[in-house]
Scaffold this motif. Structure first.
Motif, short mmCIF file in Angstrom:
data_model
loop_
_atom_site.label_atom_id
_atom_site.label_comp_id
_atom_site.label_asym_id
_atom_site.label_seq_id
_atom_site.Cartn_x
_atom_site.Cartn_y
_atom_site.Cartn_z
N LYS A 54 4.17 23.91 1.78
CA LYS A 54 2.66 23.44 1.44
C LYS A 54 1.95 24.62 1.57
O LYS A 54 2.43 25.63 2.29
CB LYS A 54 2.34 22.51 2.66
CG LYS A 54 3.18 21.25 2.63
CD LYS A 54 2.67 20.40 4.07
CE LYS A 54 3.34 18.94 3.98
NZ LYS A 54 2.75 18.15 5.09
N LEU A 55 0.85 24.72 1.00
CA LEU A 55 -0.01 25.48 0.98
C LEU A 55 -1.00 25.61 2.16
O LEU A 55 -1.42 24.53 2.69
CB LEU A 55 -1.04 25.41 -0.33
CG LEU A 55 -0.59 25.53 -1.59
CD1 LEU A 55 -1.73 25.27 -2.51
CD2 LEU A 55 0.06 26.87 -1.99
N LYS A 88 1.82 29.96 0.30
CA LYS A 88 2.82 28.77 0.60
C LYS A 88 3.63 29.18 1.67
O LYS A 88 4.41 30.12 1.77
CB LYS A 88 3.53 28.63 -0.95
CG LYS A 88 4.47 27.09 -1.04
CD LYS A 88 5.11 27.09 -2.34
CE LYS A 88 3.69 26.44 -3.28
NZ LYS A 88 4.49 25.99 -4.35
N ASP A 89 4.00 28.18 2.45
CA ASP A 89 4.60 28.06 3.69
C ASP A 89 6.17 28.04 3.24
O ASP A 89 6.97 26.93 3.25
CB ASP A 89 4.53 27.17 4.61
CG ASP A 89 5.10 27.34 5.74
OD1 ASP A 89 5.64 28.13 6.24
OD2 ASP A 89 5.35 26.03 6.60
N ASP A 90 6.83 28.80 2.56
CA ASP A 90 8.09 28.95 2.16
C ASP A 90 8.59 30.54 2.10
O ASP A 90 7.77 31.48 2.68
CB ASP A 90 8.34 28.36 0.72
CG ASP A 90 7.54 28.88 -0.30
OD1 ASP A 90 6.89 30.31 -0.29
OD2 ASP A 90 7.39 28.23 -1.56
N ARG A 93 5.92 33.59 1.36
CA ARG A 93 4.56 33.59 2.13
C ARG A 93 4.25 34.89 2.14
O ARG A 93 2.79 35.30 2.47
CB ARG A 93 5.00 33.04 3.45
CG ARG A 93 5.91 33.67 4.30
CD ARG A 93 6.16 32.79 5.63
NE ARG A 93 7.16 33.46 6.36
CZ ARG A 93 8.55 33.78 6.31
NH1 ARG A 93 8.89 33.65 5.00
NH2 ARG A 93 9.16 34.59 7.21
N TYR A 98 -2.74 32.44 -3.46
CA TYR A 98 -3.20 31.26 -4.17
C TYR A 98 -4.78 31.42 -4.00
O TYR A 98 -4.93 31.71 -2.80
CB TYR A 98 -2.49 30.08 -3.83
CG TYR A 98 -0.98 29.90 -4.03
CD1 TYR A 98 -0.63 29.08 -5.39
CD2 TYR A 98 -0.01 30.51 -3.35
CE1 TYR A 98 0.65 28.89 -5.60
CE2 TYR A 98 1.30 30.33 -3.51
CZ TYR A 98 1.62 29.69 -4.65
OH TYR A 98 2.93 29.66 -5.11
N HIS A 111 -2.62 31.05 -9.17
CA HIS A 111 -1.42 31.55 -8.53
C HIS A 111 -0.96 33.07 -8.71
O HIS A 111 -1.13 33.36 -10.04
CB HIS A 111 -0.04 30.94 -8.78
CG HIS A 111 1.13 31.25 -8.31
ND1 HIS A 111 2.47 31.06 -8.82
CD2 HIS A 111 1.59 32.31 -7.03
CE1 HIS A 111 3.25 31.68 -7.95
NE2 HIS A 111 2.99 32.38 -6.90
#
Length: 252
Positions: A54-55, A88-90, A93, A98, A111
């Protein structure tokens, strides 16, 4: 008579040596795993960070985001548009950024991949707004500046202008280069976002500097025209040493 013969001594010795070596190797593996339990789960060591996907807001207390807060400043403009800098929590990050801009039911998302791995001045910095756009500036190279515009439409859009000379927020005008035929001719582009038109400024003389926008000395903005003042190489000088002043006026 005893029909069974005793096994050769050499065979027994060979067997004992192999047994001892195998035991030692097994002990080494066990000791290594006990000393470094992480090695027992090597698949976990190389597993990329998944996260929620998620953002989320940027945690400026994380040292990986050092000095990002000087550029990535959440704000609400005078016109009521909300600007948020997110990650983004991936696994991206610490690399991707963004920008979300919204007002009422209008929302857009920009982005910028890998920008967090560059120098911090590559992060778009909010400069101002007019009735139709939000304006951001950022670096696009060591000697290159860019303008990012975010529209205020029902379905917002973004646009990047690379290698700019200057811009005027109230008029929505941006002077930049397209690099088209730059070796033989200097051509600048002027976008008027308020009117939704774009026109070229074609110079008669040759460029003096390697970077296109360095040839422009100054720019005069007005609501109906843009005037460009440049120092260029005289097209009639075969030695390419004589410079001339040239003015181009683009009307809207």
């Amino acid at each position: 008579m005893n029909t069974h013969s005793n096994p050769p001594v050499t065979s027994i010795i060979s067997f004992l040596i192999l047994f001892i070596l195998s035991s030692c190797n097994a002990d080494k593996k066990i000791n290594a795993l006990q000393a470094n339990p992480v090695a027992a789960k090597s698949s976990d060591v190389f597993k990329p960070y998944a996260g929620t996907g998620k953002l989320i807001a940027i945690n400026f207390n994380d040292s990986n985001y050092a000095d990002v807060s000087y550029y990535a400043i959440d704000t609400t403009t005078q016109d009521g548009w909300s600007i948020k800098y997110l990650i983004k929590d991936d696994s991206t990050r610490y690399s991707d950024l963004y920008i979300e801009w919204s007002k009422n039911k209008s929302k857009g998302l920009y982005h910028f991949p890998d920008v967090l791995t560059f120098r911090r001045y590559f992060i778009p910095f909010f400069e101002g707004e007019n009735k139709k756009h939000l304006f951001f500036t950022h670096a696009c190279a060591t000697h290159c500046s860019a303008v990012l515009t975010l529209s205020k439409e029902k379905f917002p859009k973004y646009r990047e202008f690379i290698s700019i000379a200057n811009f005027n927020i109230p008029n929505g005008q941006i002077v930049y280069t397209t690099y088209k035929d730059y070796d033989s001719q200097f051509v600048a582009a002027i976008a008027d976002l308020n009117k939704g038109v774009e026109r070229p400024a074609v110079f008669k003389n040759s460029p003096l500097f390697l970077e296109p926008m360095e040839n422009i000395d100054s720019i005069s903005f007005s609501s109906n025209q843009v005037k460009l003042f440049a120092t260029l190489i005289d097209r009639n000088d075969t030695t390419r040493k004589k410079t001339v002043k040239e003015i181009q006026v683009v009307k809207f």
